[in-house]
Design an enzyme around this catalytic site. Sequence first.
Site, short mmCIF file in Angstrom:
data_model
loop_
_atom_site.label_atom_id
_atom_site.label_comp_id
_atom_site.label_asym_id
_atom_site.label_seq_id
_atom_site.Cartn_x
_atom_site.Cartn_y
_atom_site.Cartn_z
N GLY A 30 1.12 -1.39 -0.06
CA GLY A 30 -0.05 -0.39 0.08
C GLY A 30 0.71 1.54 0.13
O GLY A 30 2.22 1.45 0.20
N LYS A 98 -8.46 -4.37 6.81
CA LYS A 98 -7.48 -4.50 5.96
C LYS A 98 -7.79 -4.60 4.76
O LYS A 98 -8.53 -5.80 4.37
CB LYS A 98 -5.68 -5.35 6.07
CG LYS A 98 -5.19 -3.99 7.30
CD LYS A 98 -3.70 -4.56 7.35
CE LYS A 98 -2.93 -5.20 6.76
NZ LYS A 98 -2.66 -4.26 5.70
N GLU A 107 -1.04 -10.45 3.75
CA GLU A 107 -0.62 -9.72 4.89
C GLU A 107 -1.22 -10.37 5.61
O GLU A 107 -0.18 -10.70 6.88
CB GLU A 107 -1.50 -8.37 4.55
CG GLU A 107 -1.20 -7.36 3.57
CD GLU A 107 -2.01 -5.82 3.12
OE1 GLU A 107 -0.91 -4.99 2.52
OE2 GLU A 107 -3.02 -6.22 3.11
C1 5RP Z 1 -3.40 -3.78 0.73
C2 5RP Z 1 -4.04 -3.12 2.51
C3 5RP Z 1 -3.05 -1.61 2.79
O1 5RP Z 1 -1.81 -1.40 4.23
C4 5RP Z 1 -4.22 -0.83 3.46
O2 5RP Z 1 -5.15 -0.27 2.27
C5 5RP Z 1 -3.83 0.57 3.30
O3 5RP Z 1 -3.28 0.77 2.13
P1 5RP Z 1 -2.90 2.62 2.60
O4 5RP Z 1 -1.45 2.49 2.82
O5 5RP Z 1 -2.46 2.95 0.47
O6 5RP Z 1 -4.18 3.55 2.39
O7 5RP Z 1 -4.41 -3.77 3.43
O8 5RP Z 1 -4.10 -4.91 1.20
#
Ligand code: 5RP
Length: 228
Positions: A30, A98, A107
Amino acid sequence: MTSDDLKRIVAERAVDDYVKDGMKVGLGTGSTAYHAIRRVGRLVRENGYNLTCVATSSGTEGLAREYGIDTVSINEVGHLDVTIDGADEVDPEMQLIKGLGGALLREKIVAAASRQEIIVVDESKKVDVLGTRAPLPVEVLAFGHPFVKTALERQGCVATLRMSGGLPFVTDGGNYIYDCKFESINNPFFLESRINVIPGVVDNGLFLNLASTVLVSSSDGTIERKGH
Ligand code: 5RP
């Protein structure tokens, strides 16, 4: 400070505080985790750190390579010392949603394999009750997925198949994602148990009792730390 500055300062703080030479490190996915990957790359290139790194997505694997970090498969390491990852929602008990980045399955496996799961977010991710802002991503097999949608909606949400370029979005595991919008998720443990027994569900984006530390950056430049 821009929203990207807030992501950068909290991600860099996590790397500086928790990553030590010789560690096995999980690299999140992310736009916030991106800044942590860059910082880890500097430790490797400029400080000569010898790290064993595991990526939580193919995207992160590519980024790691770009920043001079070698990655290994999670199957090659017994456990990880620390993982730094972002989140879409964080509640006061450090429970998380997430997966808006599409990498929830890897993850979650990496988080479960880590002694310390450090979550880095800016203040926009804080919620009193999970599900009030973000949808809950649920990874499902492509086989029979419309039946899974119906079963998910029986739990009280609107489930939308995630699309990309006019086709269903396909995860690193070759699966689809339904983004499930609830009004709120008042009992995440109960909901998780209901979702995970639906045939065809691979995993869901509730990360319950997985975060050991949450770092939150605020627009005044301060960083709040919960956990240890
Ligand atoms: C990816 C995730 C990311 O950690 C979550 O979406 C947060 O992303 P960002 O830091 O771009 O806001 O779970 O699967």
